[in-house]
Design a protein around this motif. Structure first.
Motif, short mmCIF file in Angstrom:
data_model
loop_
_atom_site.label_atom_id
_atom_site.label_comp_id
_atom_site.label_asym_id
_atom_site.label_seq_id
_atom_site.Cartn_x
_atom_site.Cartn_y
_atom_site.Cartn_z
N LYS A 1 0.81 -1.21 0.00
CA LYS A 1 0.00 0.00 0.00
C LYS A 1 0.85 1.26 0.00
O LYS A 1 0.40 2.31 -0.50
CB LYS A 1 -0.91 0.01 1.22
N ARG B 1 1.22 2.62 -3.50
CA ARG B 1 0.02 2.90 -4.30
C ARG B 1 -0.74 4.13 -3.82
O ARG B 1 -1.97 4.17 -3.92
CB ARG B 1 -0.90 1.67 -4.28
N HIS B 2 -0.02 5.12 -3.33
CA HIS B 2 -0.68 6.37 -2.96
C HIS B 2 -1.15 7.09 -4.22
O HIS B 2 -0.55 6.97 -5.30
CB HIS B 2 0.26 7.27 -2.16
N GLN B 3 -2.23 7.86 -4.07
CA GLN B 3 -2.80 8.55 -5.22
C GLN B 3 -1.82 9.55 -5.82
O GLN B 3 -1.79 9.74 -7.04
CB GLN B 3 -4.09 9.27 -4.78
N SER B 4 -0.99 10.16 -4.99
CA SER B 4 -0.04 11.15 -5.49
C SER B 4 1.08 10.53 -6.33
O SER B 4 1.73 11.23 -7.11
CB SER B 4 0.58 11.93 -4.32
N SER C 1 0.57 7.83 -8.41
CA SER C 1 -0.03 6.94 -9.41
C SER C 1 0.64 7.09 -10.78
O SER C 1 0.81 6.11 -11.51
CB SER C 1 -1.53 7.23 -9.53
#
Length: 552
Positions: free
Chosen positions: A252, A255-258, A260
């Protein structure tokens, strides 16, 4: 501030109370004078220590290095053993004389520089330290003092001293690892390494240097990388164990949104055609996730190695395009960034897993010692009970010398009771009549164990009997069904054969059919006969009839 400068009266300890405690005025009772040697509740003792440092600053007014130290101390106080949010298992928060007044003289005779966690925190917020090194030294001194004070008690086998000794060693290690991780910005670029103590104990103090951080990271890596993952059963929801949760944190973290856009190069197995010519073992994020959910990883090191392999492969393949603006250059830059982020996540996992394994080791040792103490107490109780029974039996024998008949009836009654007890058992067991307590205890344990084994065998025998009966009934029913099916097939086949025999055409009909067949063949074989040609008919489109109109 003015009140703190005045000398405190003997009743000052009672004046500082918890938020839930009722005041003497509210209860209508007169306050009692506190005894000098009476222990103080933990929350009251913490409040007393903080009251000595009234000029404490808020976090937003601290210097940057003080704020970093405060963050490190806050993370340390979240440890399950010393967290005030829950009931702490070990007390390092206040001076020993506050909670253990009876140990004050003995403690001060062994510890020349007392220190506690609340005092260190209060001094930090009051600006008493001139650098992060001094604050870390005081925090480490808390656990080093506990090790030195409880060493003698540990040597003689005192359970509380052993527990505090082992816990202080682990907390000293954890404090060292945590301080070197949270205070990286203030580490001196020096290769200096503080070696452990001669008796194998961790260093009681250490310098904030890059060499010590490298050493501490190697220690945590040696603990975590070779540790086997506690796996859950197939079909259970993943993650089910705390070790699986730690491995999932690594996935995880990538896989941070920042991230991607940068991580998009490494999620799916989209490799160039010549990728395998340069990379022997391709790896991607999805493959690691699937392998982890299938429980195919055995150790923590296997998961970490595969995650590192994702970015090392990208750096190796795209090295020649470093600094360019094409896809390979962007992939190389993304691999550099994500690799650094992965190492940060690995450091956090190293810290949490190393602490958890160390805590479990100490807790298991404590549980084993408590179990041994309980067994010894039980043995002592049985020994005393047996000795008391023997003494009462001797007294009764002396009093009954003049009454032989009474003795004989009592003897018969005791023997009868023993036989009744043995008759109630499901099996014959030897009966020991020794008066030794150890023999009596071993006899009771043997009876319990053999009875439990017998009951377990009986349950398994019943289960096996039910299973065999159900299996035999199933096989018998299937055998009968197969026999009936065979009989049905035989009868159906005979009926079909008899119908075919009755429907055979007579000889005359066969001759007529043969003649008709020959006439048709002769007609088709005549010379000059034109064959019929079949042509597909073209469908004509219907014309639409239009009418012309004229206007006069």
């Amino acid at each position: 501030t003015e009140l703190s400068k005045q000398p405190k009266p003997a009743t000052t300890r009672i004046s500082i109370t918890a938020s839930k405690a009722k005041s003497p005025v509210a209860t209508g009772k007169k306050p009692k004078e506190a005894e000098s040697n009476a222990p103080v509740p933990l929350h009251v003792a913490i409040a007393e220590v903080k009251a000595r440092y009234p000029l404490r600053r808020q976090l937003k007014f601290l210097e940057p290095w003080e704020a970093a130290c405060a963050k490190f101390f806050k993370e340390l106080m979240k440890h399950p053993w010393i967290s005030v949010a829950r009931r702490p298992k070990f007390i390092y928060h206040v001076p020993v004389s506050k909670v253990f007044p009876e140990l004050k003289q003995a403690y001060l005779s062994k510890v020349k520089n007392p220190m506690d966690l609340t005092t260190a925190e209060a001094k930090l917020h009051c600006g008493r330290y001139n650098g992060a090194q001094n604050f870390v030294n005081d925090v480490a001194l808390v656990f080093a003092n506990a090790i030195a004070f409880n060493k003698d008690g540990r040597d003689i086998g005192d359970h509380i001293s052993i527990a505090y000794y082992d816990a202080s060693i682990h907390l000293l290690k954890y404090t060292r690892w945590l301080s070197l991780e949270h205070l990286q910005k203030y580490l001196a670029k020096d290769d200096h390494v503080d070696e452990p103590m001669p008796d194998g104990l961790p260093p009681s103090s250490w310098k904030l240097t890059t060499g010590n951080r490298k050493k501490s990271r190697e220690e945590m890596s040696s603990i975590v990388m070779n540790e086997e993952i506690e796996k859950s059963m197939e079909g259970d929801r993943f993650p089910a164990t705390w070790m699986e949760s730690e491995t999932e944190k690594l996935l995880k973290a990538l896989r941070h949104q920042s991230d991607s856009k940068k991580m998009g190069f490494f999620i799916e197995p989209n490799y160039p055609p010549d990728y395998t010519a340069f990379i022997s073992k391709p790896m991607d994020w999805q493959r690691v996730q699937k392998t982890l959910k299938k429980r195919n990883y055995v150790k923590f090191g296997e998961v970490i190695d595969d995650l590192r392999l994702i970015f090392s492969n990208a750096l190796k393949y795209n090295a020649k395009h470093k600094g360019t603006g094409n896809i390979s250059g962007l992939a190389y830059d993304a691999a550099v960034y994500m690799s650094a982020k992965l190492e940060m996540a690995i450091d956090k996992v190293f810290l949490s897993v190393s602490d958890r394994l160390g805590r479990e080791k100490v807790d298991r040792a404590m549980e084993e010692r408590e179990a041994e103490a309980a067994e010894r107490a039980e043995e002592e109780r049985i020994r005393q009970a047996v000795a008391k029974g023997e003494l009462s039996a001797r007294d009764g024998a002396q009093q009954s010398n003049s009454k032989a008949e009474t003795v004989e009836t009592e003897t018969v009654r005791i023997v009868h009771r023993r036989q009744t007890a043995r008759r109630d058992m499901d099996m014959e067991l030897p009966f020991f009549d020794e008066g030794d307590a150890s023999h009596a205890q071993s006899h009771v344990e043997a009876m319990r164990q053999q009875r439990a084994t017998f009951e377990w065998q009986q349950r398994d025998r019943k289960t096996l009997r039910k299973l065999s009966l159900s299996t035999g009934a199933l096989l018998f029913s299937r055998h009968i069904q197969s026999g009936q099916a065979k009989k049905w097939l035989e009868s159906t086949g005979k009926a079909i054969n008899s119908k075919v025999d009755t429907q055979v055409e007579p000889k005359e009909n066969k001759d007529v059919a043969s003649k008709l067949g020959s006439l048709v063949a002769n007609e088709l074989g005549k010379a000059g006969r034109t064959q019929i040609k079949l042509r597909p008919k073209k469908m004509l489109k219907k014309r639409k009839h239009t009418t012309s109109f004229s206007f006069e």
